[in-house]
Enzyme design. Structure first.
Site, PDB file in Angstrom:
ATOM      1  N   GLU A   1       4.986   4.784   3.886  1.00  0.00           N
ATOM      2  CA  GLU A   1       5.477   5.688   2.827  1.00  0.00           C
ATOM      3  C   GLU A   1       4.437   6.030   1.773  1.00  0.00           C
ATOM      4  O   GLU A   1       4.634   6.971   1.013  1.00  0.00           O
ATOM      5  CB  GLU A   1       6.732   5.098   2.160  1.00  0.00           C
ATOM      6  CG  GLU A   1       6.425   3.992   1.197  1.00  0.00           C
ATOM      7  CD  GLU A   1       7.211   4.149  -0.110  1.00  0.00           C
ATOM      8  OE1 GLU A   1       8.091   5.015  -0.186  1.00  0.00           O
ATOM      9  OE2 GLU A   1       6.912   3.401  -1.038  1.00  0.00           O
TER      10      GLU A   1
ATOM     11  N   HIS B   1       9.190   6.941  -1.504  1.00  0.00           N
ATOM     12  CA  HIS B   1       8.254   8.075  -1.471  1.00  0.00           C
ATOM     13  C   HIS B   1       8.338   8.856  -0.153  1.00  0.00           C
ATOM     14  O   HIS B   1       7.433   9.642   0.161  1.00  0.00           O
ATOM     15  CB  HIS B   1       6.812   7.591  -1.678  1.00  0.00           C
ATOM     16  CG  HIS B   1       6.555   7.066  -3.059  1.00  0.00           C
ATOM     17  ND1 HIS B   1       6.588   7.865  -4.171  1.00  0.00           N
ATOM     18  CD2 HIS B   1       6.278   5.815  -3.506  1.00  0.00           C
ATOM     19  CE1 HIS B   1       6.330   7.132  -5.257  1.00  0.00           C
ATOM     20  NE2 HIS B   1       6.147   5.889  -4.871  1.00  0.00           N
TER      21      HIS B   1
ATOM     22  N   HIS C   1       4.147  -4.178  -2.945  1.00  0.00           N
ATOM     23  CA  HIS C   1       2.723  -4.114  -2.642  1.00  0.00           C
ATOM     24  C   HIS C   1       1.984  -5.423  -2.876  1.00  0.00           C
ATOM     25  O   HIS C   1       0.746  -5.436  -2.979  1.00  0.00           O
ATOM     26  CB  HIS C   1       2.028  -2.968  -3.410  1.00  0.00           C
ATOM     27  CG  HIS C   1       2.418  -1.608  -2.921  1.00  0.00           C
ATOM     28  ND1 HIS C   1       1.707  -0.465  -3.210  1.00  0.00           N
ATOM     29  CD2 HIS C   1       3.445  -1.205  -2.142  1.00  0.00           C
ATOM     30  CE1 HIS C   1       2.281   0.587  -2.645  1.00  0.00           C
ATOM     31  NE2 HIS C   1       3.343   0.153  -2.001  1.00  0.00           N
TER      32      HIS C   1
HETATM   33 FE   FE2 Z   1       7.886   2.205  -2.428  1.00  0.00          FE
END
Ligand code: FE2
Length: 271
Positions: free
Chosen positions: A39, A68, A180
């Site tokens: 994404e 996203h 992340h």
């Molecule tokens: Fe995300």
């Protein structure tokens, strides 16, 4: 089956490490099925058809998305003709593409892949718990599919853990994405679902969650945006989780994967 999930690929640096390492991983570990979260693959925001094709050609069987998903507007169109690209299943009715799909591996195994968005600190979408209930009822593990991989794209660890307990016994792997940063909690829950709160991003960790540091630091200190977020372009770490499943589709082994870049390396020791 041998499954590999690769966390959020961020920008060119993230793509480069996937294109370089995934073909080798597939061959070295005789992987049966690979899912890549893409994404953030296009400049940090969304995915293009060419990039999706690159990830699939490098050895991904399926690409998942997140908040996203449609930042690159062409995704609204090409997702309709790409059954291996999966967007969150709890988007409103009428959203282009699929939120789940049963995909056949090269060896003929049927793998259910579902992508969902959490609702804590993210847009208020449909209930991901009710959505997964429906998807798993339509395609039960061990009968209608040989493995079930759920990419739960969410901000809050509490929501991810609650979700994992909710589906334990009915999925092969529940893996969090979106923050992340890889978590150190890869394990198998009592019902047989492998779980990791976040797979981590596949990108340059000399960054703020994959983006060049200067602009995020400036925004936190001054509150003023002065330039665009640009993906960090240094050597990337491929981050993910490796899972081995049994004949029932439940996990028997799980381990984090980290290759290259700034993070300490990790590879499964059971393959
Ligand atoms: Fe995300």
């Amino acid at each position: 089956m041998r499954l590999l999930f690769i966390g959020d690929v961020v920008g060119k640096a993230g793509r480069a490490v996937v294109l370089a390492e995934l073909p080798k991983l597939r061959a070295a570990y005789a992987l049966d099925f690979v899912v890549v979260n893409g994404e953030n693959a296009a400049g940090g925001f969304g995915i293009t058809e060419a990039i999706c094709d690159d990830l699939l050609n490098a050895g991904a069987d399926c690409v998942t998305l997140g908040n996203h998903a449609f930042d690159q507007r062409e995704a609204l169109v090409f997702i309709e003709r790409q059954p291996r690209l999966i967007r969150p299943a709890n988007y409103p009715k009428g959203t282009p593409g699929r939120g789940a799909n049963l995909i056949e591996s090269a060896s003929g195994a049927r793998v259910l892949v579902v992508n969902l968005l959490g609702r804590v600190f993210l847009d208020a979408l449909d209930d991901p718990f009710a959505t997964i209930e429906r998807e798993l009822a339509a395609c039960p593990l061990g009968t209608a599919c040989d493995a079930a991989v759920i990419d739960f794209h969410a901000e809050a660890t509490s929501e991810k853990q609650a979700f994992a307990w909710f589906v334990d016994g009915r999925a092969s792997l529940v893996v969090g994405t979106h923050t992340h940063v890889p978590t150190a909690d890869a394990r198998i829950l009592p019902g047989g679902a492998a779980y990791m709160s976040d797979a981590g991003m596949t990108g340059d960790y000399d960054s703020v969650i994959g983006m060049e540091k200067d602009e995020p630091v400036r925004r936190f200190t001054t509150r003023l945006p002065t330039s665009r977020f640009e993906p960090a372009s240094g050597p990337a770490t491929l981050c993910g989780v490796a899972v081995e499943t049994n004949a029932q589709g439940l996990a028997v082994k799980v381990a984090p994967v980290r290759i290259g870049g700034a993070l300490a390396p990790a590879r499964p020791d059971f393959w």
